[in-house]
Design a protein around this motif. Structure first.
Motif, PDB file in Angstrom:
ATOM      1  N   TYR A 405      10.284   5.529   0.471  1.00 46.61           N
ATOM      2  CA  TYR A 405      10.769   4.243   1.069  1.00 46.61           C
ATOM      3  C   TYR A 405       9.447   3.583   1.522  1.00 46.61           C
ATOM      4  O   TYR A 405       9.399   2.407   1.909  1.00 46.61           O
ATOM      5  CB  TYR A 405      11.816   4.427   2.195  1.00 46.61           C
ATOM      6  CG  TYR A 405      12.962   3.901   1.488  1.00 46.61           C
ATOM      7  CD1 TYR A 405      13.331   2.501   1.683  1.00 46.61           C
ATOM      8  CD2 TYR A 405      14.148   4.638   0.791  1.00 46.61           C
ATOM      9  CE1 TYR A 405      14.271   1.897   1.259  1.00 46.61           C
ATOM     10  CE2 TYR A 405      14.868   4.047   0.343  1.00 46.61           C
ATOM     11  CZ  TYR A 405      15.281   2.717   0.561  1.00 46.61           C
ATOM     12  OH  TYR A 405      16.628   1.990   0.063  1.00 46.61           O
ATOM     13  N   PHE A 406       8.439   4.491   1.574  1.00 43.43           N
ATOM     14  CA  PHE A 406       7.013   4.028   2.334  1.00 43.43           C
ATOM     15  C   PHE A 406       6.639   2.962   1.229  1.00 43.43           C
ATOM     16  O   PHE A 406       6.216   1.850   1.527  1.00 43.43           O
ATOM     17  CB  PHE A 406       5.973   5.064   2.196  1.00 43.43           C
ATOM     18  CG  PHE A 406       4.838   4.674   2.584  1.00 43.43           C
ATOM     19  CD1 PHE A 406       4.420   4.874   4.075  1.00 43.43           C
ATOM     20  CD2 PHE A 406       3.647   4.395   1.904  1.00 43.43           C
ATOM     21  CE1 PHE A 406       3.245   4.493   4.912  1.00 43.43           C
ATOM     22  CE2 PHE A 406       2.514   3.919   2.484  1.00 43.43           C
ATOM     23  CZ  PHE A 406       2.404   4.072   3.808  1.00 43.43           C
ATOM     24  N   VAL A 407       6.785   3.152  -0.079  1.00 45.14           N
ATOM     25  CA  VAL A 407       6.325   2.218  -1.281  1.00 45.14           C
ATOM     26  C   VAL A 407       7.139   0.905  -1.070  1.00 45.14           C
ATOM     27  O   VAL A 407       6.915  -0.043  -1.376  1.00 45.14           O
ATOM     28  CB  VAL A 407       6.731   2.887  -2.657  1.00 45.14           C
ATOM     29  CG1 VAL A 407       6.152   2.070  -3.489  1.00 45.14           C
ATOM     30  CG2 VAL A 407       5.640   4.103  -2.589  1.00 45.14           C
ATOM     31  N   VAL A 408       8.345   0.945  -0.646  1.00 43.58           N
ATOM     32  CA  VAL A 408       9.279   0.086  -0.872  1.00 43.58           C
ATOM     33  C   VAL A 408       8.874  -0.884   0.531  1.00 43.58           C
ATOM     34  O   VAL A 408       8.705  -2.191   0.344  1.00 43.58           O
ATOM     35  CB  VAL A 408      10.953   0.408  -0.492  1.00 43.58           C
ATOM     36  CG1 VAL A 408      11.613  -0.771  -0.326  1.00 43.58           C
ATOM     37  CG2 VAL A 408      11.309   1.340  -1.426  1.00 43.58           C
ATOM     38  N   GLY A 409       8.490   0.023   1.696  1.00 43.59           N
ATOM     39  CA  GLY A 409       8.109  -0.913   2.736  1.00 43.59           C
ATOM     40  C   GLY A 409       6.731  -1.563   2.271  1.00 43.59           C
ATOM     41  O   GLY A 409       6.321  -2.785   2.660  1.00 43.59           O
ATOM     42  N   HIS A 410       5.825  -0.860   1.631  1.00 40.78           N
ATOM     43  CA  HIS A 410       4.615  -1.369   1.145  1.00 40.78           C
ATOM     44  C   HIS A 410       4.631  -2.775   0.410  1.00 40.78           C
ATOM     45  O   HIS A 410       4.093  -3.891   0.825  1.00 40.78           O
ATOM     46  CB  HIS A 410       3.573  -0.267   0.292  1.00 40.78           C
ATOM     47  CG  HIS A 410       2.550  -1.133  -0.320  1.00 40.78           C
ATOM     48  ND1 HIS A 410       1.426  -1.703  -0.028  1.00 40.78           N
ATOM     49  CD2 HIS A 410       2.727  -1.191  -1.898  1.00 40.78           C
ATOM     50  CE1 HIS A 410       1.027  -1.976  -1.117  1.00 40.78           C
ATOM     51  NE2 HIS A 410       1.534  -1.736  -2.187  1.00 40.78           N
ATOM     52  N   PHE A 411       5.313  -2.721  -0.811  1.00 40.79           N
ATOM     53  CA  PHE A 411       5.167  -3.830  -1.513  1.00 40.79           C
ATOM     54  C   PHE A 411       6.267  -4.979  -0.870  1.00 40.79           C
ATOM     55  O   PHE A 411       5.886  -6.103  -1.413  1.00 40.79           O
ATOM     56  CB  PHE A 411       5.571  -3.665  -3.050  1.00 40.79           C
ATOM     57  CG  PHE A 411       7.002  -2.980  -3.204  1.00 40.79           C
ATOM     58  CD1 PHE A 411       8.159  -3.929  -3.247  1.00 40.79           C
ATOM     59  CD2 PHE A 411       7.183  -1.716  -3.419  1.00 40.79           C
ATOM     60  CE1 PHE A 411       9.351  -3.562  -3.459  1.00 40.79           C
ATOM     61  CE2 PHE A 411       8.711  -1.503  -4.033  1.00 40.79           C
ATOM     62  CZ  PHE A 411       9.483  -2.337  -3.971  1.00 40.79           C
ATOM     63  N   HIS A 412       7.092  -4.663   0.016  1.00 38.38           N
ATOM     64  CA  HIS A 412       7.733  -5.929   0.541  1.00 38.38           C
ATOM     65  C   HIS A 412       6.867  -6.717   1.649  1.00 38.38           C
ATOM     66  O   HIS A 412       6.938  -7.783   1.836  1.00 38.38           O
ATOM     67  CB  HIS A 412       9.136  -5.381   1.195  1.00 38.38           C
ATOM     68  CG  HIS A 412      10.421  -5.213   0.268  1.00 38.38           C
ATOM     69  ND1 HIS A 412      10.649  -4.041  -0.547  1.00 38.38           N
ATOM     70  CD2 HIS A 412      11.170  -6.079  -0.477  1.00 38.38           C
ATOM     71  CE1 HIS A 412      11.640  -4.467  -1.326  1.00 38.38           C
ATOM     72  NE2 HIS A 412      11.921  -5.541  -1.168  1.00 38.38           N
ATOM     73  N   TYR A 413       6.016  -5.528   2.354  1.00 42.59           N
ATOM     74  CA  TYR A 413       4.920  -6.402   2.909  1.00 42.59           C
ATOM     75  C   TYR A 413       4.114  -7.387   2.337  1.00 42.59           C
ATOM     76  O   TYR A 413       3.767  -8.567   2.625  1.00 42.59           O
ATOM     77  CB  TYR A 413       4.248  -5.281   3.896  1.00 42.59           C
ATOM     78  CG  TYR A 413       4.596  -5.216   5.259  1.00 42.59           C
ATOM     79  CD1 TYR A 413       4.075  -5.950   6.042  1.00 42.59           C
ATOM     80  CD2 TYR A 413       5.855  -4.435   5.605  1.00 42.59           C
ATOM     81  CE1 TYR A 413       4.459  -5.713   7.530  1.00 42.59           C
ATOM     82  CE2 TYR A 413       6.141  -4.130   6.758  1.00 42.59           C
ATOM     83  CZ  TYR A 413       5.505  -5.078   7.872  1.00 42.59           C
ATOM     84  OH  TYR A 413       6.116  -4.802   9.098  1.00 42.59           O
ATOM     85  N   VAL A 414       3.935  -6.945   0.952  1.00 40.66           N
ATOM     86  CA  VAL A 414       2.965  -7.826   0.363  1.00 40.66           C
ATOM     87  C   VAL A 414       3.650  -8.920  -0.639  1.00 40.66           C
ATOM     88  O   VAL A 414       3.446  -9.951  -0.351  1.00 40.66           O
ATOM     89  CB  VAL A 414       2.600  -6.829  -0.989  1.00 40.66           C
ATOM     90  CG1 VAL A 414       1.482  -8.007  -1.868  1.00 40.66           C
ATOM     91  CG2 VAL A 414       1.385  -5.825  -0.361  1.00 40.66           C
ATOM     92  N   LEU A 415       4.823  -8.636  -0.954  1.00 40.50           N
ATOM     93  CA  LEU A 415       5.840  -9.631  -1.876  1.00 40.50           C
ATOM     94  C   LEU A 415       6.478 -10.632  -0.663  1.00 40.50           C
ATOM     95  O   LEU A 415       6.784 -11.664  -1.223  1.00 40.50           O
ATOM     96  CB  LEU A 415       6.345  -9.134  -2.800  1.00 40.50           C
ATOM     97  CG  LEU A 415       5.444  -8.339  -3.923  1.00 40.50           C
ATOM     98  CD1 LEU A 415       6.330  -7.881  -4.905  1.00 40.50           C
ATOM     99  CD2 LEU A 415       4.786  -9.376  -4.611  1.00 40.50           C
ATOM    100  N   PHE A 416       6.983 -10.002   0.463  1.00 41.17           N
ATOM    101  CA  PHE A 416       7.895 -10.785   1.229  1.00 41.17           C
ATOM    102  C   PHE A 416       6.982 -11.454   2.354  1.00 41.17           C
ATOM    103  O   PHE A 416       6.744 -12.631   2.513  1.00 41.17           O
ATOM    104  CB  PHE A 416       8.975  -9.966   1.579  1.00 41.17           C
ATOM    105  CG  PHE A 416      10.282 -10.826   2.418  1.00 41.17           C
ATOM    106  CD1 PHE A 416       9.781 -11.855   3.296  1.00 41.17           C
ATOM    107  CD2 PHE A 416      11.538 -10.552   2.300  1.00 41.17           C
ATOM    108  CE1 PHE A 416      10.618 -12.611   3.997  1.00 41.17           C
ATOM    109  CE2 PHE A 416      12.475 -11.344   3.132  1.00 41.17           C
ATOM    110  CZ  PHE A 416      12.067 -12.274   3.786  1.00 41.17           C
ATOM    111  N   GLY A 417       6.371 -10.446   3.051  1.00 39.83           N
ATOM    112  CA  GLY A 417       5.520 -10.913   4.163  1.00 39.83           C
ATOM    113  C   GLY A 417       4.373 -11.889   3.393  1.00 39.83           C
ATOM    114  O   GLY A 417       3.967 -12.746   4.270  1.00 39.83           O
ATOM    115  N   GLY A 418       3.883 -11.527   2.366  1.00 42.55           N
ATOM    116  CA  GLY A 418       2.852 -12.407   1.828  1.00 42.55           C
ATOM    117  C   GLY A 418       3.596 -13.416   0.941  1.00 42.55           C
ATOM    118  O   GLY A 418       3.434 -14.483   1.589  1.00 42.55           O
ATOM    119  N   THR A 419       4.081 -13.073  -0.412  1.00 45.75           N
ATOM    120  CA  THR A 419       4.386 -13.985  -1.171  1.00 45.75           C
ATOM    121  C   THR A 419       5.598 -15.194  -0.516  1.00 45.75           C
ATOM    122  O   THR A 419       5.297 -16.268  -0.518  1.00 45.75           O
ATOM    123  CB  THR A 419       4.974 -13.722  -2.457  1.00 45.75           C
ATOM    124  OG1 THR A 419       3.825 -12.931  -3.073  1.00 45.75           O
ATOM    125  CG2 THR A 419       5.240 -14.812  -3.624  1.00 45.75           C
TER     126      THR A 419
END
Ligand SMILES: [Cu+2]
Lengths: 567, 209
Positions: A405-419
């Motif tokens: 789930y660390f990976v899930v957290g990581h890419f949601h920070y990029v794609l949700f928090g970011g994009t």
């Protein structure tokens, strides 16, 4: 500047008149026909964004069901088969039917206006691309009703958004749900490719007099690089999907390990597309930040040419890092080191951007209207997502954390928090231009804070549950693993985010009817789209503008101190 | 508001140097197609020598017929240049003639590939399902042939437009020129495919690169 001056033409500023062209009232069907047959880049752009938002709601509901199931240990709300379909459809939808179309939609709407063109280079091709995307999206979701499998075969795709072989072979994926996944993405991919060709031709060939490449708004640069990445990455995905289709339909052996096929080859081809795709999804958002931040800091962007160089640099390096998604397949120390090093390298141009944005804000007269709030939130969360990305690029850490789930957290920070935050900032910023009315700022701030708090509640704890060892894509977990608290917090964040989205939808509906009239240039901005009326006429500019610097409207508003003097 | 018409005349002249959108559009399309073929070429390379069972490249692929087909395709790239040159001169008759020659050469390539495939399927028993060699061979050569067919349709369309008098040499010769870029591209891809499949790929069983 020879375009219509601000507020001087009330008829044009009237949002009721469609595109400034006519004021006669149209029936619903006449209006619908006009939109359907339109080749106007602005109408197509808005349809892209609207369709993307509809898919965003669908993808969000899918995520909400998953969070509901994971709220506590051994919850029996959703069965494992359905859960597999949910995470597959959620991922596929968010990447291909939400991120890409909304960002390409903004590109469509903004590029001609911002480089001073009357339309895209190939307007009919543009419309073709849009309808391909719609068709692809419908095809993917039609699997829920149209897919007839064997007994026990799933109705919707359930192989994950990256569809790893051999899970996608006839043996393991019976029925035709995987074929729907292939064809839906294939078709919408063709749409993205035609749009990319259009972006490149428009940016290189349709600029107004004086709009040199190094005077273009940052967003035009970002979109140019994105279009280039689309041209390299999407065809490789298309090729991989064609191979998979041959495997499934005609008995070929590309990816079937039982018959000398290689499952690893699929991963290479998929991630050769998949990593540039991440930059396709984030670079336009970088563009939004680079446009919005200067206007609300009342300063020109800091380090324009360095920003351009960093963007182009990201574009090139993004093509050479794909195998950092594959450290756990055992590529050997040489390849592992190469792809880890390349991934560290890409954080340099990305860091340059962060510093340039901070430099832009530094000493500025900051005004935290809703677009600025979202953009600032973007920077903060993208930095977090970027740092966890560097952690994951470290091979030994990746071996520990991969598929957790660390990976899930990581890419949601990029794609949700970011994009997604970038997209919301852009919607609040350009809504007045597209509709002639402002979105309500107070409701906008509610949306921001609800989304921000809900987002943090949902995705921050995922880093913890991931480090504790919770794997991705599991439909449940046992009570004694220490995952429960973190999953509960994650799920609590969901209704908070939903509330933020509802406030946003209400804001749009309300503002379309009785929002404050925006005028041509509500933010006192400097790029060309604010020189024309809101909404712009179908032909964009009454007279094609001529520019002498990177901030044409600054020159116009400050004739005694134009930017051109400093170029 | 202040007008900039005095500056406009100066900058206007600079913008005439902007590239034509048709050229940029076609170049982008070709770039994109190159990425598509690169994926198939790399996949072919990856699977060379990885077919322990079934028909092998060394036994199946003969150079004779394919060399003739390749010569026709490469010749068609030359004749299409003659066609464009004729159109630029305004010689519409010569343009049509060279287009017909080009199309016939392209058709020969497709028919030749068809004959070769029939020999492989019926004579050697090589199909898409045989082994990794069959899979990658038919996919790569097949997708190339498919693009030859698209290119032929474009050439045929231009010939028809010319026959109905819709092509004005002065106005359209640049467009026709740009459209033929695609044909050259298809030709160049074949050179890569030919080199990989018929020369590099014919390693004995068990050997790999
Ligand atoms: Cu990546």
């Amino acid at each position: 500047m020879t375009t219509t001056p601000a507020h001087s033409d009330p008829a044009r500023s009237d949002p009721e008149s469609s595109g400034g062209a006519s004021t006669e009232r149209l029936t619903f069907w006449e209006e619908a026909t006009r939109w359907t047959l339109s080749v106007d880049h602005k109408k197509l752009g808005l349809m892209y964004i609207a369709a993307g938002l509809v898919f965003f709601l669908i993808g969000g509901v899918e995520a909400a069901f998953m969070r509901l199931q994971l709220m506590k240990a051994d919850a029996g709300i959703i069965d494992p088969e359905t859960f597999n379909q949910l995470f597959t459809m959620h991922g596929t939808t968010m990447v291909f039917l939400v991120g890409m179309p909304i960002l390409l939609g903004f590109g469509n709407y903004l590029i001609p206006l911002m480089v001073g063109a009357r339309d895209m280079a190939f307007p009919r091709l543009n419309a073709f691309g849009f309808w391909l995307f719609i068709f692809g999206g419908i095809l993917l979701y039609f699997s829920y009703i149209g897919s007839q499998g064997l007994y026990g075969a799933p109705s919707a795709p359930d192989v994950g958004w990256f569809a790893y072989a051999p899970l996608t072979s006839r043996t393991f994926s019976r029925g035709n749900s995987t074929d729907y996944w292939i064809l839906g993405i294939l078709v919408s991919g063709f749409g993205s490719m035609t749009t990319a060709i259009n972006f490149i031709a428009t940016i290189l060939c349709m600029r107004c007099p004086g709009m040199k490449l190094m005077r273009m708004p940052m967003i035009a640069w970002m979109m140019l690089v994105v279009a280039g990445l689309v041209l390299v990455a999407i065809p490789v995905l298309t090729a991989a999907q064609a191979m998979l289709l041959l495997d499934r339909s005609l008995g070929a052996h590309f990816f079937d390990p039982e018959t000398q096929g290689s499952a690893v080859l699929w991963q290479h081809l998929f991630w050769f597309f998949g990593h540039p795709e991440v930059y396709i999804l984030i670079l336009p958002a970088f563009g939004f930040v680079s446009e919005i931040l200067p206007v609300f800091s009342r300063k020109a962007i800091f380090g324009y040419s360095l920003m351009v160089a960093a963007t182009v640099g990201i574009g090139f390096i993004a093509l050479g890092v794909w195998a950092h998604h594959m450290f756990v397949i055992g590529m050997g120390p040489v390849l592992d080191s190469f792809f880890a090093a390349a991934t560290f390298l890409i954080s340099v141009p990305t860091g340059i951007k962060i510093f340039n944005w901070i430099g832009t804000m530094w000493g500025g007269r900051l005004r935290f209207a809703t677009p600025m709030l979202f953009v600032t939130g973007f920077i903060a969360m993208f930095v977090i997502g970027g740092l966890t990305g560097i952690m994951l690029a470290t091979v030994p850490m990746d071996w520990q954390l991969s598929d957790s789930y660390f990976v899930v957290g990581h890419f949601h920070y990029v794609l949700f928090g970011g994009t997604v935050f970038g997209i919301f900032g852009a919607i609040f910023y350009w809504f007045p231009k597209a509709t002639g009315r402002m979105l309500d700022d107070k409701l906008g701030k509610w949306t921001f804070w609800l989304l921000f708090i809900g987002f943090t509640l949902t995705f921050m704890p995922m880093h913890v549950s991931g480090v504790l060892g919770m794997p991705r894509r599991v439909y449940t977990y046992e009570a004694d693993r220490g995952f429960e608290l973190w999953n509960m917090i994650s799920t609590i964040g969901v209704p908070v985010q939903m509330a933020g989205i509802l406030v946003f939808l209400w804001n749009v509906v309300r503002s379309l009817r009785k929002g404050e009239i925006a005028g041509n240039d509500p933010w006192d901005a400097w790029t060309l789209e604010w020189a024309t009326t809101s909404p712009p006429p179908e032909w964009n500019f009454d007279r094609v503008p001529t520019v002498t610097s990177a901030r044409p409207l600054w020159d116009l508003k400050n004739p005694e101190d134009p930017d051109a003097h400093y170029e | 508001m202040r007008t900039m018409s005095n500056e406009a005349s100066v900058v206007m002249s600079a913008t005439t140097t902007m590239p034509s959108r048709a050229k940029v559009g076609m170049a982008s399309l070709i770039f994109m197609e190159s990425a598509f073929f690169a994926a198939f070429l790399v996949t072919y390379l990856y699977y060379i020598g990885k077919s322990p069972d079934g028909p092998q490249p060394l036994d199946c692929l003969e150079l004779g017929p394919v060399l003739f087909n390749s010569a026709c395709l490469i010749a068609s790239s030359v004749t299409v240049v003659f066609a464009v040159k004729s159109l630029a001169r305004g010689a519409v008759g010569a343009f049509r003639l060279w287009m017909v020659v080009t199309i016939l050469l392209g058709l020969e390539f497709l028919v030749g590939t068809g004959i070769e495939w029939r020999g492989l399927i019926e004579g050697k028993g090589l199909t898409l399902q045989s082994n990794a060699f069959g899979t990658t061979y038919y996919a790569l050569v097949g997708f190339h042939a498919f693009h030859v067919a698209i290119g032929l349709l474009m050439l045929f369309g231009m010939l028809l437009l010319s026959l109905c008098g819709c092509i004005n040499p002065k106005r359209d010769h640049m467009r026709v020129d740009i459209a033929t870029w695609y044909w050259h591209f298809v030709d160049v891809v074949w050179i890569f495919v030919f080199t990989l499949v018929y020369i590099i790929g014919k390693v004995p069983q068990g050997g790999s690169l």
